[in-house]
Design a protein around this motif. Structure first.
Motif, PDB file in Angstrom:
ATOM      1  N   LYS A  52       0.827  -1.206   0.000  1.00  0.00           N
ATOM      2  CA  LYS A  52       0.000   0.000   0.000  1.00  0.00           C
ATOM      3  C   LYS A  52       0.864   1.259   0.000  1.00  0.00           C
ATOM      4  N   ALA A  53       1.893   1.257   0.808  1.00  0.00           N
ATOM      5  CA  ALA A  53       2.783   2.418   0.871  1.00  0.00           C
ATOM      6  C   ALA A  53       3.481   2.652  -0.472  1.00  0.00           C
ATOM      7  N   ARG A  56       0.962   3.918  -3.125  1.00  0.00           N
ATOM      8  CA  ARG A  56       0.642   5.339  -2.908  1.00  0.00           C
ATOM      9  C   ARG A  56       1.814   6.216  -3.347  1.00  0.00           C
ATOM     10  N   ARG A  57       3.020   5.768  -3.075  1.00  0.00           N
ATOM     11  CA  ARG A  57       4.209   6.526  -3.480  1.00  0.00           C
ATOM     12  C   ARG A  57       4.271   6.666  -4.992  1.00  0.00           C
ATOM     13  N   GLY A  59       1.722   6.755  -7.002  1.00  0.00           N
ATOM     14  CA  GLY A  59       0.528   7.369  -7.579  1.00  0.00           C
ATOM     15  C   GLY A  59      -0.505   6.377  -8.069  1.00  0.00           C
ATOM     16  N   TRP A  61      -3.146   4.920  -6.585  1.00  0.00           N
ATOM     17  CA  TRP A  61      -3.961   4.969  -5.380  1.00  0.00           C
ATOM     18  C   TRP A  61      -5.345   5.524  -5.707  1.00  0.00           C
ATOM     19  N   ASN A  62      -6.392   4.864  -5.202  1.00  0.00           N
ATOM     20  CA  ASN A  62      -7.779   5.308  -5.419  1.00  0.00           C
ATOM     21  C   ASN A  62      -8.095   5.513  -6.899  1.00  0.00           C
ATOM     22  N   LEU A  97      -3.848  -1.062  -3.893  1.00  0.00           N
ATOM     23  CA  LEU A  97      -4.156   0.199  -4.562  1.00  0.00           C
ATOM     24  C   LEU A  97      -5.322   0.944  -3.912  1.00  0.00           C
ATOM     25  N   ASN A  98      -5.820   0.428  -2.787  1.00  0.00           N
ATOM     26  CA  ASN A  98      -7.012   0.975  -2.132  1.00  0.00           C
ATOM     27  C   ASN A  98      -8.205   0.952  -3.083  1.00  0.00           C
ATOM     28  N   ALA A 128      -7.628   7.432   2.654  1.00  0.00           N
ATOM     29  CA  ALA A 128      -6.229   7.350   3.062  1.00  0.00           C
ATOM     30  C   ALA A 128      -5.788   5.917   3.342  1.00  0.00           C
ATOM     31  N   GLY A 129      -6.726   4.977   3.328  1.00  0.00           N
ATOM     32  CA  GLY A 129      -6.386   3.581   3.608  1.00  0.00           C
ATOM     33  C   GLY A 129      -6.119   3.317   5.076  1.00  0.00           C
TER      34      GLY A 129
END
Length: 404
Positions: A52-53, A56-57, A59, A61-62, A97-98, A128-129
């Motif tokens: 997940k981290a 998000r790093r 991009g 994500w969501n 990837l949320n 934000a997960g």
């Protein structure tokens, strides 16, 4: 209809494919090893948080949320090939990837129908997960494919709602990070319009009167990565009336708005599951020898692989058309296509995975390859979000209406 990927989609596809190769596929075995050492089977392996981290790093994500204020702002047509890629590892990739159900649908509901306070309290930490959620609609005593059957009571008592009812197969409810339920029940059970009897309310998991009674297995699997599927009892659970989503009587309409995107997301990921099965089938065929020659030399295996490829190409085009229509004429305008992919995709993917299992023999039903778990997930989607027969009935009526 132009299904060519635009520049942004191509960039995200390339990034996501690399993310899968470099991080997700290697993490599959690691996650299982870590899970075996956890004190609770519902706790999240450390490698999932690492994924997940990293997502998000990068991009990634969501991606599912078309609302640019809260999500990536992608259209359904842009998101379709990305969701397909995540379907190749359905236990890890969507969560990384949320973009995993049921949180995706719940975030869509909150983004579209919640008030500002509800968004701040629940939508923001979901985006934000930081927390997980569950959608509590299905009930064991009634045919929940017809949402008007729901029997859970949501009664107003002054400034509070009192919720009483029993739900089951509530996805995500076993996860200790699940902090909020979106509960559908009846606020006006005797109302003249059966589609205005239902409402949705936000019920925090730690509300007195809420009991997560047990985990429900699916073909023997507990689906740990998605937080399991639980039986949940609401015994006079009380929440403030400010926890109402939208308006009283709006629950049925909200449910329909939630299920449209959910159905196409499932079908997108199913195509990725089929691609993973074809890949495994081909690898097995060229590496396994039986009766003096490789399986890849057997005519029946040729037929299975060819039929699988043709089927996937057909399904992908239908899903892309549906995504394009949802973007251009809306969910209501794409109703026929949404139902068509919901009927066609799970049953076809189940057949492809079944052939792959057959090619692996005993190994196909074992834990050593992901086929058995893929099969369980695909077969379940012939029931989830409305069983095939309900969609067939509705679609047939729409076709017949033209001739009546």
């Amino acid at each position: 209809m132009d299904f060519a990927f635009d520049t942004r989609t191509e960039e995200l596809r390339a990034k996501l494919l690399a993310f899968m190769d470099e991080h997700v596929y290697p993490a599959e075995a690691v996650a299982e090893e870590q899970r075996a050492l956890l004190s609770s089977p519902w706790d999240t392996p450390a490698v999932v948080e690492e994924l997940k981290a990293e997502a998000r790093r990068q991009g990634l994500w969501n991606l599912f949320l078309p609302d640019e204020e809260y999500g990536a702002g992608l259209t359904n047509l842009q998101y379709a090939p990305l969701a397909e890629i995540t379907g190749r590892s359905p236990q890890l990739a969507p969560t990384a990837l949320n973009c995993a159900a049921p949180d995706t649908g719940n975030m869509e509901v909150l983004a579209q129908f919640a008030d500002e306070q509800q968004k701040k309290q629940w939508l923001e930490p979901l985006l934000a997960g930081e927390i997980r959620s569950a959608f509590a609609m299905t009930e064991p005593e009634v045919a929940s494919s017809d949402a008007t059957n729901i029997t859970t009571h949501i009664e107003r008592d002054g400034d509070e709602y009192v919720i009483t009812g029993r739900k089951w197969y509530i996805s995500g409810a076993m996860n200790p990070d699940c902090r909020i339920f979106i509960v559908m029940g009846k606020t006006d059970p005797d109302g003249a319009d059966v589609r205005r009897q239902q409402s949705m309310v936000l019920v925090p998991r730690d509300t007195p009167g809420v009991t997560v009674r047990r985990a429900m297995k699916v073909f023997g699997y507990e689906d740990h990565y998605h937080g399991g599927h639980a039986e949940v009892v609401f015994d006079h659970a009380r929440v403030p009336v400010t926890n109402l989503i939208g308006e009283e009587g709006g629950g049925f309409a909200i449910a329909q708005a939630r299920l449209g995107p959910g159905r196409i997301h499932h079908c997108m990921r199913l195509i990725g599951m089929a691609e993973r099965a074809i890949e495994l089938m081909c690898r097995r065929a060229v590496s396994r020898t039986a009766f003096g020659k490789a399986l890849a030399q057997q005519g029946v295996v040729h037929n299975w692989i060819a039929d699988a490829r043709v089927t996937v190409e057909q399904l992908r085009l239908l899903v892309l058309k549906t995504a394009w229509m949802m973007d251009t004429v809306g969910n209501r305008g794409a109703h026929t296509e949404i139902q068509a992919i919901k009927i066609a995709t799970p049953r076809a993917v189940v057949d492809i995975i079944d052939r792959a299992i057959q090619l692996y023999g005993a190994g196909g039903v074992s834990q050593d390859v992901p086929l058995a778990e893929l099969y369980a997930g695909a077969r379940t989607l012939m029931i989830a979000d409305g069983p095939d027969e309900v969609h067939q009935r509705s679609l047939a009526r729409r076709e017949l209406k033209k001739y009546l």
